[in-house]
Enzyme design. Structure first.
Site, PDB file in Angstrom:
ATOM      1  N   HIS A  90      44.543  47.064  29.572  1.00 39.79           N
ATOM      2  CA  HIS A  90      43.281  46.447  29.152  1.00 39.79           C
ATOM      3  C   HIS A  90      42.265  46.437  30.282  1.00 39.79           C
ATOM      4  CE1 HIS A  90      46.485  44.701  26.674  1.00 39.79           C
ATOM      5  NE2 HIS A  90      45.604  44.770  25.719  1.00 39.79           N
ATOM      6  N   HIS A  96      43.413  51.549  22.599  1.00 35.48           N
ATOM      7  CA  HIS A  96      44.692  52.110  23.054  1.00 35.48           C
ATOM      8  C   HIS A  96      45.088  53.347  22.252  1.00 35.48           C
ATOM      9  CE1 HIS A  96      44.991  48.379  25.184  1.00 35.48           C
ATOM     10  NE2 HIS A  96      45.121  47.665  24.088  1.00 35.48           N
TER      11      HIS A  96
END
Ligand SMILES: Nc1ncnc2c1ncn2[C@@H]1O[C@H](COP(=O)(O)OP(=O)(O)O)[C@@H](O)[C@H]1O
Ligand SMILES: Nc1ncnc2c1ncn2[C@@H]1O[C@H](COP(=O)(O)OP(=O)(O)O)[C@@H](O)[C@H]1O
Ligand SMILES: [Mg+2]
Ligand SMILES: [Mg+2]
Ligand SMILES: [Mg+2]
Ligand SMILES: [Mg+2]
Lengths: 196, 333, 333, 196
Positions: free
Chosen positions: B219, B57
């Protein structure tokens, strides 16, 4: 042994997790049990309880994700449940499993039919208790448990996920087998082969 | 799957080594357990702020460690929550006696691991408070489910709480600000392509050349809906409608807006998306008073974007404008 | 081709509108002719710095307009050099009486269009000097060809010349610094994927799932060589060898390094690349004293990276550390 | 008319440019001549020279890239070459073309066989001069020019590019037809159809 199983099923579990999760369950379990193997070979635990504690701590430290704390807690509670024991009777085994599942429920707050590992572990416990009542031996008890877990695992396919990542998919989670329920079944299946 | 990596299992640690080499004046990196910590931690009398989550991320969270933001970040494996031992060590490393705030994104794994870490720290007498971020309107909220995901608001909360902690506000106040930000912020994301988890070796989901996923997380999870690709105007219309009607944001509101890239979307498109968002907000009498446009909370190489709006007030604006100096976010310093 | 756009022909202007809305305190956007100019331009007695090129390389150049960097940027259509009328208007808008520097990347189109613009401005008595950047070691240099492309060094030159101009150095001095930076800097790029020009609607080149292009430019042009995908360590080895041996950089040199993403490569990979680059440099006794890691000179959504090294000295370092405040680059302010 | 041609050949030219350039030549030419059309319809130029100047200025303003200044300069010089003229003789036409090419050479500094538009324009001029010498009429002259341009265009295929973006490819530029040479041929071919 378990390590071998999860290594073999790494891709399988990860693919299940790709469908309704984030494609890492197999990777996580494999990483965890590879480390368990390593750590166990290093430490020679005085008794079963200590051994299970090492397993638990290693899983908590190395699996991560949702499965790490859950399986970690499972083995931690199982370890406490057999504290001091040097050998296990059938009843002990069932008691340990019951304690482990209680830990998973407390940590994850999942209920039956939420489409989680609980849907494999819970029927397994029920079957093991019944087998124990019928005076079956350890091997039979584990077999009953594994069979029930397998059925529970399959039953997760039509479920709509209410817990874990899969719940974000809402309706789209239906029709896929839950990765965690699958790894739980594999856990029991392996136990059968070991104690067999 | 094509990536600029060596072995998938070394990606996180080798990338951390790059951060350590690049930003030694700002941060230190600790390995096993892995965490990134402010070079000058712990700061006596200052509330420590720790966050963490799976890797992939970036720049969140490690790139947000520094003056005026996070004191430490715990990077897990790609898309896998970090573990309690990392969080425990990071919490101890930043504890300056004023307690530590855990900013946790609402994912079962993250929540449970941070819970275990908090129990361990509290057992050793460290004052730990955790705030769970759950701003993703793409997920239907409910008491009986895992609830909404924590996404874009996490970045804004880390900036705003970091500024408050820098001003030596106490743990309760910093945690209150975090809850206020979470309560007044909403986000939604979409994807044009999937991403590939390095260890998995292939895209998490397949998607057609004329399709998009609306309501994705960070994700590579599939979103809530697959639909034919639309224009940026239509896409921003759908996303902003979902966000604005949820809080709801109202005419006269001032907001901090973030147009976030998922990792594979070029800046020229993100500015176009911001233009469309700005038009929508103007039409509804909502004033964008500050904005972030770029890759802040990403999903590896996924193409797509997310929109975050935070209803703000003078206090939050002051905290927003306060100096910050991290690898990824820097102003006033 | 999947993009967050409306109509391809509106991408540039709608993206500019987003920049104008987001950064009104820093920049102003002028349409037909298109250019981005510092909000407070022209600054009397300060050398104006104008650059420009095709769009699709964001944040370069428009995101680099502001205090301590560019005074104006001329965005062309995607990958197409801007036109003399844009450059002429931008030059006039930033001329504060101390003359204007054109920083031109060495592409036939850019060079010829800036030439025509310079002729037009000089005809009106504006003191214009142009410096052509040509730092791409992937292209064999020769008197008889178009010569080397201008790539990564452009970003560093714009920062360093901007700082010099901010200090009110005269046109000759600022241009000398630009030439010095160009003479002491080298770059090379590679791609894992192609990019798609919006108006063309499909990828500029096809590339296999296990192939990469080494020595690419920033316009989706194929590179000098197609080869099987290698590890990041091998790739950085090849690129840094080509760069270091070309100047050559030597043991004891201090360098500013840029690890630049092409637009579609995630930050976690860029930090890993920086780690590998840092190891190579350490091995050769070359010290990285400053660095940029991220997307600065991109090629739409292309996955890949470029490496830039600039041999530096105390004067350049002072200029580098001087405050800069633009949409994409900001410190000390 | 030319606008229609470039609109039709937009993808063709762009695909040629994808192979050895940056996939925009067709887009640039189309944009340029679309604008030329618009501008011409707005301004009614007093004479041919003024008309060509408008064409030149519009191309310079709207094409961009390498082709913009080059074609712009071509028409600018052609415009100067016929300043004041109200109607064109064959000789004027050739003189204008010669002036235009001279401008392209000066601006771009390309030589023959560098794999550029020059490799189409240059042979075209030679052929037109010869035709003029043979006393051919305008239509024949243009036909000769177009034919030579087409041949020159085809001859760029085996060339190794020395100028423009294609030169970055080195050896890899061999085997592809040059986009600019192609657009130059189309320019002449269209002229034939018009003056035909
Ligand atoms: N609240 C919960 N209670 C019990 N099991 C859960 C819960 N949430 C998730 N799980 C189990 O964890 C599995 C996913 O594990 P894993 O993929 O390793 O973690 P993550 O979802 O964080 O990536 C799910 O398939 C599910 O069986
Ligand atoms: N120096 C030059 N002299 C003459 N023609 C050139 C030169 N450089 C490039 N060209 C021509 O320009 C064409 C490319 O035009 P275009 O694609 O519009 O510009 P760009 O290369 O800037 O994208 C090439 O095919 C070539 O024929
Ligand atoms: Mg998972
Ligand atoms: Mg995970
Ligand atoms: Mg071009
Ligand atoms: Mg081109």
């Amino acid at each position: 042994m378990l390590q071998k199983v999860y290594a073999e099923n790494k891709t399988y579990l990860t693919e299940l997790d790709s469908a309704i999760g984030d494609a890492d369950h197999g990777i996580n379990m494999d990483r965890g049990f590879t480390n368990v193997c390593a750590d166990l070979s290093k430490t020679d635990a005085p008794d079963i309880s200590a051994l299970l504690k090492t397993v638990a701590m290693t899983l908590i430290r190395t699996v991560g994700g949702a499965a790490g704390p859950l399986y970690g807690t499972f083995f931690l509670r199982a370890s406490t449940a057999c504290a001091g024991k040097t050998e296990l009777q059938a009843a002990d085994l069932v008691a340990m499993f019951e304690a482990g599942l209680a830990g998973v429920l407390q940590r994850g707050k999942a209920e039956l039919n939420d489409k989680t590992m609980v849907d494999a572990l819970n029927p397994a416990l029920a079957a093991m208790k019944q087998a124990l009542g019928n005076g079956s031996d350890v091997k039979q008890i584990m077999q009953q448990g594994a069979a029930a877990a397998e059925e529970g695992m399959k039953n997760t396919i039509p479920m709509l996920a209410k817990k874990g990542r899969a719940s974000y998919l809402g309706e789209r989670s239906i029709g896929h087998q839950d990765p965690g329920a699958t790894s739980s079944y594999l856990l029991l299946k392996t136990a059968v082969d070991v104690w067999g | 799957m094509k990536k600029l990596i060596n072995k998938p299992e070394d990606l996180v640690s080798e990338s951390l080594a790059g951060m350590a080499a690049a930003h030694s004046e700002l941060i230190k990196v600790n390995y096993n357990p892995n965490y990134i910590v402010r070079a000058n931690a712990p700061i006596q009398g200052k509330v420590g702020i720790v966050s963490g989550g799976g890797s992939g991320h970036e720049p969140m969270h490690g790139g947000l460690v520094g003056m005026g933001m996070l004191d430490a970040a715990c990077p897990g494996d790609v898309f896998t929550s970090p573990t309690p031992d990392q969080m425990e060590a990071a919490t101890k490393a930043v504890n300056g006696g004023a307690g530590v705030l855990h900013i946790v994104k609402n994912y079962t794994g993250d929540v449970m691991n941070f819970e275990m870490a908090a129990e361990l720290c509290q057992a050793e007498g460290i004052d730990v408070e955790a705030v769970v971020i759950n701003d993703d309107v793409a997920v239907k909220d409910s008491l009986y489910t895992a609830g909404r995901r924590g996404v874009g608001i996490t970045v804004l909360a880390e900036k705003l709480c970091g500024a408050a902690a820098e001003q030596k506000r106490d743990l309760k106040k910093v945690a209150d600000i975090c809850r206020q930000v979470n309560a007044n912020g909403r986000s939604m994301g979409m994807a044009l392509t999937s991403c590939a988890v390095p260890a998995a070796g292939k895209p998490t989901f397949d998607i057609g050349a004329d399709e998009m996923e609306i309501g994705i997380g960070i994700h590579g999870e599939p979103g809530r809906e697959r639909m034919p690709l639309k224009t940026a105007r239509e896409i921003v219309g759908m996303m902003s409608e979902a966000i604005i009607s949820d809080l709801p944001f109202q005419s006269g509101d001032s907001v901090i807006a973030m147009v976030n890239g998922m990792g594979g979307t070029p800046l020229i498109e993100l500015y176009l998306v911001f233009h469309e968002l700005n038009e929508v907000c103007k039409g509804k009498g909502i004033k964008i008073v500050r904005q972030l446009i770029g890759n802040y909370i990403t999903s590896l190489e996924m193409a797509g974007c997310s929109i975050t709006l935070l209803k703000t007030d003078d206090e939050l604006l002051k905290l927003w404008d306060a100096p910050v100096h991290t690898p990824a976010l820097r102003w006033g310093a």
